[in-house]
Write a protein that holds these residues in place. Structure first.
Motif, mmCIF file in Angstrom:
data_model
loop_
_atom_site.group_PDB
_atom_site.id
_atom_site.type_symbol
_atom_site.label_atom_id
_atom_site.label_comp_id
_atom_site.label_asym_id
_atom_site.label_seq_id
_atom_site.Cartn_x
_atom_site.Cartn_y
_atom_site.Cartn_z
ATOM 1 N N UNK A 74 113.215 152.775 16.542
ATOM 2 C CA UNK A 74 113.789 153.393 15.447
ATOM 3 C C UNK A 74 112.959 152.900 13.885
ATOM 4 N N UNK A 75 113.057 153.778 12.960
ATOM 5 C CA UNK A 75 111.841 153.284 11.495
ATOM 6 C C UNK A 75 111.874 151.925 11.322
ATOM 7 N N UNK A 76 111.091 151.348 10.493
ATOM 8 C CA UNK A 76 111.979 150.637 10.231
ATOM 9 C C UNK A 76 110.709 150.032 8.700
ATOM 10 N N UNK A 77 111.241 149.129 7.775
ATOM 11 C CA UNK A 77 110.260 148.544 6.436
ATOM 12 C C UNK A 77 110.346 147.330 6.090
ATOM 13 N N UNK A 78 109.978 146.926 5.149
ATOM 14 C CA UNK A 78 109.730 145.667 5.055
ATOM 15 C C UNK A 78 108.859 146.400 3.158
ATOM 16 N N UNK A 79 110.626 145.328 2.610
ATOM 17 C CA UNK A 79 110.859 145.943 0.933
ATOM 18 C C UNK A 79 109.797 144.540 1.002
ATOM 19 N N UNK A 80 109.337 145.315 -0.603
ATOM 20 C CA UNK A 80 107.537 144.047 -2.099
ATOM 21 C C UNK A 80 108.731 143.140 -2.931
ATOM 22 N N UNK A 81 109.580 142.118 -1.837
ATOM 23 C CA UNK A 81 110.695 140.912 -2.240
ATOM 24 C C UNK A 81 109.829 139.852 -1.985
ATOM 25 N N UNK A 82 110.089 138.543 -2.437
ATOM 26 C CA UNK A 82 110.150 137.395 -1.368
ATOM 27 C C UNK A 82 111.334 136.757 -1.952
ATOM 28 N N UNK A 83 112.533 137.462 -2.166
ATOM 29 C CA UNK A 83 113.724 137.392 -2.339
ATOM 30 C C UNK A 83 113.910 136.458 -0.492
ATOM 31 N N UNK A 84 113.343 137.472 -0.005
ATOM 32 C CA UNK A 84 113.789 136.916 1.621
ATOM 33 C C UNK A 84 112.943 137.659 2.468
ATOM 34 N N UNK A 85 112.863 136.863 3.560
ATOM 35 C CA UNK A 85 111.152 137.557 4.664
ATOM 36 C C UNK A 85 112.435 138.205 5.713
ATOM 37 N N UNK A 86 112.783 139.586 5.266
ATOM 38 C CA UNK A 86 113.799 140.745 5.625
ATOM 39 C C UNK A 86 112.620 141.956 6.267
#
Length: 239
Positions: free
Chosen positions: A178-190
């Protein structure tokens, strides 16, 4: 001499007493009847639990009956059902255990109500070289952001900023990516599973879900989630 004979007579007197076969038979019959009556009461409690499909209680009643009154007619009847009842009791306990692994949350946010269902991986995972830590899978329904599914780390980071594909395995079936992505944010390691609806549908009927994901520090890791106890009604509109 007379004293000696008297002593001998006293010693031999108990041996001269004869048993009463009829009295012994009556006592044995009374004991058997009492056991049968007690076993019938225990079997009635077993039958009541079976009728209510309370399999753990039914098994417990059967255990007591078979241990205390193994030679009764009631025990013979219950023994014939024992394996089936035990299997159902074990399955119910396992379902209860898996259901307890999930947490659900309803939170008032701007725009309405946010709903979520989350579960921790079966075992902690070392995602940055500092030691094993929890990994969590979350399904979220936000009134403004919509539906999403994502993994959350407590340490390290996902190596998926430009997008990636993650293998997902259900029980013993072949893996699907499945496609996935890491958002460019430091609020959470998600890391988001971009096709959240597909991931949600994959949990239906499955007991174990394995998600392989890339990390920056220690390469690919696999999180194992026991998803079989998911209460799908907690996120209406997902199915």
């Amino acid at each position: 001499m007379i004293l000696a004979l008297a002593v001998c007579g006293a010693i031999l007197l108990p041996a001269c007493k004869r048993s009463d076969p009829q009295a012994e038979a009556a006592a044995a019959a009374a004991k058997t009847a009492a056991a049968e009556d007690a076993a019938k009461q225990s079997a009635a409690a077993f039958d009541d639990a079976v009728s209510k499909q309370n399999w753990p209680l039914a098994k417990a009643q059967a255990d007591v009956l078979l241990a205390q009154y193994p030679d009764t007619e009631a025990a013979r009847r219950v023994r014939a059902q024992f394996d089936e009842v035990k299997a159902k009791a074990d399955a119910m306990r396992e379902q209860t255990r898996m259901a307890s692994l999930w947490s659900y949350n309803s939170e008032t946010v701007e725009g309405g109500q946010q709903l979520s269902a989350s579960i921790y991986a079966k075992e902690d995972i070392d995602t940055d070289g500092s030691g094993a830590k929890p990994v969590r899978l979350i399904f979220r329904d936000h009134p403004s952001w919509g539906k999403s599914a994502y993994l959350v780390l407590q340490a390290g980071d996902f190596d998926c900023y430009g997008g990636c594909r993650v293998p997902v395995t259900l029980d013993d079936k072949p893996a699907k990516t499945l496609p996935a992505s890491r958002p460019k944010t430091d609020e959470a390691i998600a890391m988001f599973i971009d096709d959240e609806r597909a991931l949600w549908r994959m949990t239906k009927g499955a007991k174990v879900m394995r998600i392989e994901f890339p990390t920056k520090a220690v390469g690919k890791k696999t999180a194992v989630f026991e998803v079989g106890g998911l209460d799908r009604s907690k996120l209406p509109g997902w199915d």
